[in-house]
Design an enzyme around this catalytic site. Sequence first.
Site, PDB file in Angstrom:
ATOM      1  N   CYS A 119       2.671  -4.726   7.012  1.00 46.30           N
ATOM      2  CA  CYS A 119       2.454  -4.487   5.584  1.00 46.30           C
ATOM      3  C   CYS A 119       3.672  -3.857   4.920  1.00 46.30           C
ATOM      4  O   CYS A 119       4.561  -3.319   5.577  1.00 46.30           O
ATOM      5  CB  CYS A 119       1.234  -3.607   5.384  1.00 46.30           C
ATOM      6  SG  CYS A 119      -0.307  -4.397   5.900  1.00 46.30           S
ATOM      7  N   HIS A 141       0.819  -1.211   0.000  1.00 41.29           N
ATOM      8  CA  HIS A 141       0.000   0.000   0.000  1.00 41.29           C
ATOM      9  C   HIS A 141       0.855   1.263   0.000  1.00 41.29           C
ATOM     10  O   HIS A 141       2.067   1.229   0.238  1.00 41.29           O
ATOM     11  CB  HIS A 141      -0.947   0.004   1.207  1.00 41.29           C
ATOM     12  CG  HIS A 141      -0.258   0.091   2.539  1.00 41.29           C
ATOM     13  ND1 HIS A 141       0.140   1.285   3.110  1.00 41.29           N
ATOM     14  CD2 HIS A 141       0.079  -0.878   3.421  1.00 41.29           C
ATOM     15  CE1 HIS A 141       0.704   1.051   4.286  1.00 41.29           C
ATOM     16  NE2 HIS A 141       0.685  -0.252   4.499  1.00 41.29           N
TER      17      HIS A 141
END
Length: 243
Positions: free
Chosen positions: A209, A193
Site C-alpha cells: 500500500c 492510507h
Amino acid sequence: MFSKIQLQRRTLLLGAISATAAVAGCSTSAPQAERAPVPRLVSRPIGLASDAELEARYAAVEDGGHFIPAVPYREMDPKYFRQRVPDPTGEPAGTVVVDTPGRFLYLIEPGGTAMRYGVGIGREGFAWQGEGIIHWRQPWPRWKPPADMIARRPELEKYSVANGGMAPGIDNPLGARALYIFQNGQDTLYRLHGTPEWKSIGKAVSSGCVRLVNQDVIDLYKRVPYHAPIVVYQKPLAEQLQV
C-alpha cells in the site's frame, strides 16, 4: 410662457447635454473591456510552504476523537513535504498519480498544477501498478489484513475479516484515512492510507500500500473527488510519459 427664441435655445441645450452623455458613456465602456482580466494558466502558489505554515500543517491535531501526534517534519527530507508543484503528468484534473520510484503521490489540479505528497510504498514483490478508481473512502477505518498476509503472519488472525478487524485508532496500520482502489469493479486490496510512522515516508517498507503521514492523508482525503481515477506507476515517471 417661453418665447420662440427661448424654446430654440432650450432644445439646443438639451441636445448638447444628451450628446455629451452619449460620448461619456462610450468613453467609460471601452477601458472596462480593455481591463478585463486575462485568465492565467496557474493561479495558485507553487513551492514549499513557509516555516510557520509547515509548523501548522504538521502540528498535533485531534480528529474524530483520536489524537494525532505532531510530525517532526524538520527530520524529514523537505522534498517529501506536502506542496503544490507544476503538474508533471499531463493527466486530467482530479486524477491521482502515484510515482512509485519517486516516492510521490500527485493529485492533479485544474490549471497546470498538482498537490504533491511524499509517500512510503510497498516492498519489492508487494507492489501493484495499473489504473483504477478510488471506489470507497473511509475515515478512521478498521484494518482487516488479507488472507495471504495472515498466512505469512498468523498472529494477525485476530484482526481477520471473520473477527471484525482491528478497531480504528492511532495504532491502526491504516491510520486516519483510507482510500480503497478498485479495478474493473474488483477490490485490488491496494490502499492509500495514513500512518504515524513518518520515518517510513520515502521508503519501501509496507506490504503493497501507499502510506502518507496522517496529516497529509487527511488533506488528500478532503481534496480527492468522488470516484477519482488513479494511476500507479512502477517505472520512473519520465519513462512512463515517453511510452
